[in-house]
Write an enzyme that holds these catalytic residues in place. Structure first.
Site, PDB file in Angstrom:
ATOM      1  N   HIS A  44      35.773  64.453  47.824  1.00 61.87           N
ATOM      2  CA  HIS A  44      34.559  65.244  48.044  1.00 61.87           C
ATOM      3  C   HIS A  44      33.353  64.632  47.335  1.00 61.87           C
ATOM      4  O   HIS A  44      32.821  65.209  46.382  1.00 61.87           O
ATOM      5  CB  HIS A  44      34.787  66.685  47.572  1.00 61.87           C
ATOM      6  CG  HIS A  44      35.761  67.429  48.426  1.00 61.87           C
ATOM      7  ND1 HIS A  44      36.573  68.434  47.955  1.00 61.87           N
ATOM      8  CD2 HIS A  44      36.054  67.301  49.750  1.00 61.87           C
ATOM      9  CE1 HIS A  44      37.312  68.910  48.946  1.00 61.87           C
ATOM     10  NE2 HIS A  44      37.022  68.224  50.040  1.00 61.87           N
ATOM     11  N   CYS A  99      47.037  62.809  46.884  1.00 67.98           N
ATOM     12  CA  CYS A  99      47.372  62.491  45.489  1.00 67.98           C
ATOM     13  C   CYS A  99      48.813  62.919  45.204  1.00 67.98           C
ATOM     14  O   CYS A  99      49.225  64.033  45.573  1.00 67.98           O
ATOM     15  CB  CYS A  99      46.424  63.219  44.538  1.00 67.98           C
ATOM     16  SG  CYS A  99      46.867  62.925  42.818  1.00 67.98           S
ATOM     17  N   GLU A 129      42.645  71.491  49.880  1.00 67.19           N
ATOM     18  CA  GLU A 129      43.928  71.439  49.157  1.00 67.19           C
ATOM     19  C   GLU A 129      44.680  72.756  49.335  1.00 67.19           C
ATOM     20  O   GLU A 129      45.903  72.763  49.550  1.00 67.19           O
ATOM     21  CB  GLU A 129      43.676  71.154  47.664  1.00 67.19           C
ATOM     22  CG  GLU A 129      44.975  71.082  46.869  1.00 67.19           C
ATOM     23  CD  GLU A 129      44.757  70.924  45.366  1.00 67.19           C
ATOM     24  OE1 GLU A 129      43.679  70.462  44.946  1.00 67.19           O
ATOM     25  OE2 GLU A 129      45.681  71.289  44.615  1.00 67.19           O
ATOM     26  N   SER A 225      32.633  69.588  45.640  1.00 72.47           N
ATOM     27  CA  SER A 225      33.676  69.080  44.752  1.00 72.47           C
ATOM     28  C   SER A 225      34.072  70.173  43.765  1.00 72.47           C
ATOM     29  O   SER A 225      33.338  70.477  42.817  1.00 72.47           O
ATOM     30  CB  SER A 225      33.167  67.841  44.008  1.00 72.47           C
ATOM     31  OG  SER A 225      34.058  67.522  42.968  1.00 72.47           O
ATOM     32  N   SER A 269      35.642  62.833  41.516  1.00 71.79           N
ATOM     33  CA  SER A 269      35.347  62.086  42.745  1.00 71.79           C
ATOM     34  C   SER A 269      34.014  61.346  42.684  1.00 71.79           C
ATOM     35  O   SER A 269      33.616  60.720  43.668  1.00 71.79           O
ATOM     36  CB  SER A 269      35.353  63.050  43.943  1.00 71.79           C
ATOM     37  OG  SER A 269      34.565  64.185  43.663  1.00 71.79           O
TER      38      SER A 269
HETATM   39  O1  10G Z   1      37.693  68.876  43.181  1.00 71.55           O
HETATM   40  P1  10G Z   1      38.053  68.842  44.606  1.00 71.55           P
HETATM   41  O2  10G Z   1      39.420  69.387  44.870  1.00 71.55           O
HETATM   42  O3  10G Z   1      37.051  69.541  45.505  1.00 71.55           O
HETATM   43  O4  10G Z   1      38.152  67.330  45.081  1.00 71.55           O
HETATM   44  P2  10G Z   1      37.278  66.027  44.782  1.00 71.55           P
HETATM   45  O5  10G Z   1      37.485  65.146  45.942  1.00 71.55           O
HETATM   46  O6  10G Z   1      35.893  66.376  44.406  1.00 71.55           O
HETATM   47  O7  10G Z   1      37.927  65.378  43.472  1.00 71.55           O
HETATM   48  C1  10G Z   1      39.194  64.793  43.459  1.00 71.55           C
HETATM   49  C2  10G Z   1      40.202  65.830  43.523  1.00 71.55           C
HETATM   50  C3  10G Z   1      41.080  65.971  44.521  1.00 71.55           C
HETATM   51  C4  10G Z   1      41.356  64.931  45.508  1.00 71.55           C
HETATM   52  C5  10G Z   1      41.820  67.232  44.641  1.00 71.55           C
HETATM   53  S1  10G Z   1      43.431  67.058  44.071  1.00 71.55           S
HETATM   54 FE1  SF4 Z   2      45.145  63.876  41.697  1.00 73.08          FE
HETATM   55 FE2  SF4 Z   2      42.674  63.527  40.827  1.00 73.08          FE
HETATM   56 FE3  SF4 Z   2      43.338  65.671  42.265  1.00 73.08          FE
HETATM   57 FE4  SF4 Z   2      44.168  65.416  39.775  1.00 73.08          FE
HETATM   58  S1  SF4 Z   2      42.031  65.642  40.465  1.00 73.08           S
HETATM   59  S2  SF4 Z   2      45.400  66.075  41.491  1.00 73.08           S
HETATM   60  S3  SF4 Z   2      44.571  63.208  39.655  1.00 73.08           S
HETATM   61  S4  SF4 Z   2      43.310  63.567  42.944  1.00 73.08           S
END
Ligand code: 10G
Ligand code: SF4
Length: 308
Positions: A44, A99, A129, A225, A269
């Site tokens: 995100h 992940c 998710e 995010s 992210s």
């Molecule tokens: O924090 P979220 O879940 O919105 O995702 P992101 O893409 O901003 O950050 C990485 C986290 C994930 C891929 C969720 S496990």
């Molecule tokens: Fe995996 Fe990053 Fe999501 Fe944690 S925040 S579950 S390490 S993708």
């Protein structure tokens, strides 16, 4: 106006799951050339998506936008079994960037349902998710977002209830929800290790330390995010004004009026270079890193993109 001191939270920015997901798309582009289809945003972050798009990635909302037989990458947030089944039916060549720590939660959902439990998932409605995890057993899983939701839960057997969580929630808020669940269902069972992942926990611990000593906190990350938004909320709960910025261009001068110490972090992210750009934009000469822990976790790539 005096130039501010910047307090840089550490760890911040990319987690191991994001590094892996971005690398999967980069490797596919290098090996096979574009277009490489990706279901949903790989992570995100607007900048990550735009950068990969410029290099040949095509982001689609659903599989019907992917041509038959094409390669499709599943995003880091994971997918439901129904999406996997649809991809198989369409003969798509799937490369899974979910992940491994999200995959772990899916496996727990299947295990808890198989032992006869109703599974309560703590998370945010509509988040990818959460949609993916709930898809493991839509008839046997219930979503709660608030303590009020816990009070409203109706389950077939209150002695057979388990909980799971989204990986990017605020640890303190989640602990309250688990306590509320345990008060309603004393025999509640949960995961062996917390589903809130190491990266989420570490970034929250780091921003808490920084917020304590900062006049204002900036969090680099996109509005969708979840983990980035949680960092802003946590800093505010510490009593420090905090703002989410997509990049340096989002910083409003009025936020910095009278601020001698600016706390800075980034969601899991958000690319590190955006943080560097914010430091430059702030004109800070004095940048102090506040490290609460050091991360060493890395995840192996899927076989399809592993070097031979
Ligand atoms: O924090 P979220 O879940 O919105 O995702 P992101 O893409 O901003 O950050 C990485 C986290 C994930 C891929 C969720 S496990
Ligand atoms: Fe995996 Fe990053 Fe999501 Fe944690 S925040 S579950 S390490 S993708």
């Amino acid at each position: 106006m005096a130039l501010p001191v910047v307090l840089l939270a550490s760890p911040r920015s990319f987690c191991a799951g994001v590094e892996r997901a971005v690398e999967i798309v980069e490797k596919l582009l290098a090996q096979r050339g574009g277009p490489i289809h990706v279901r949903k945003q790989i992570v995100h972050n607007t900048h990550v998506v735009a950068d990969l798009e410029a290099r040949g990635a095509v982001f689609v909302d659903e599989l019907d936008a992917v041509p038959d037989g094409a390669t499709v990458v599943f995003s880091a947030h994971g997918v439901s079994p129904a999406v996997r089944a649809e991809a198989a039916r369409r003969g798509l060549d799937v490369v899974d960037a979910t992940c491994p720590l999200v995959t772990k939660v899916h496996a727990e959902a299947r295990r808890f349902v198989a032992r006869g439990d109703t599974v309560v998932l703590i998370g945010h409605a509509g988040h990818e998710e959460v949609d993916g995890t709930l898809g493991e057993a839509p008839d046997r899983m219930l979503l709660v977002e608030t303590v009020a939701d816990v009070a409203r839960l109706e389950v077939p057997d209150p002695t057979r209830v388990s909980y799971l969580t989204q990986t990017t929630l605020a640890a303190d808020e989640t602990a309250e929800l688990v306590a509320a669940l345990r008060a309603r269902f004393p025999l509640l069972r949960g995961p062996a290790a917390a589903d809130i992942c190491y990266a989420t926990t570490n970034r929250q611990d780091a921003v808490r330390e920084v917020a304590r000593d900062a006049d204002v906190v900036l969090v680099v990350g996109s509005a969708n995010s979840s983990n980035s938004v949680r960092l802003v909320e946590l800093a505010r709960r510490q009593g420090t004004p905090a703002h989410l910025v997509e990049d340096a261009a989002d910083i409003r001068p009025e936020w910095l009026v009278g601020a001698r110490v600016v706390g800075l972090t980034a969601g899991a992210s958000a690319p590190p270079r955006l943080v560097d750009e914010v430091v430059t934009a702030l004109g800070a000469q004095d940048v102090r890193v506040r490290e609460t822990t050091r991360e060493t976790i890395t995840f192996t790539l899927p076989a399809a993109v592993r070097p031979r």
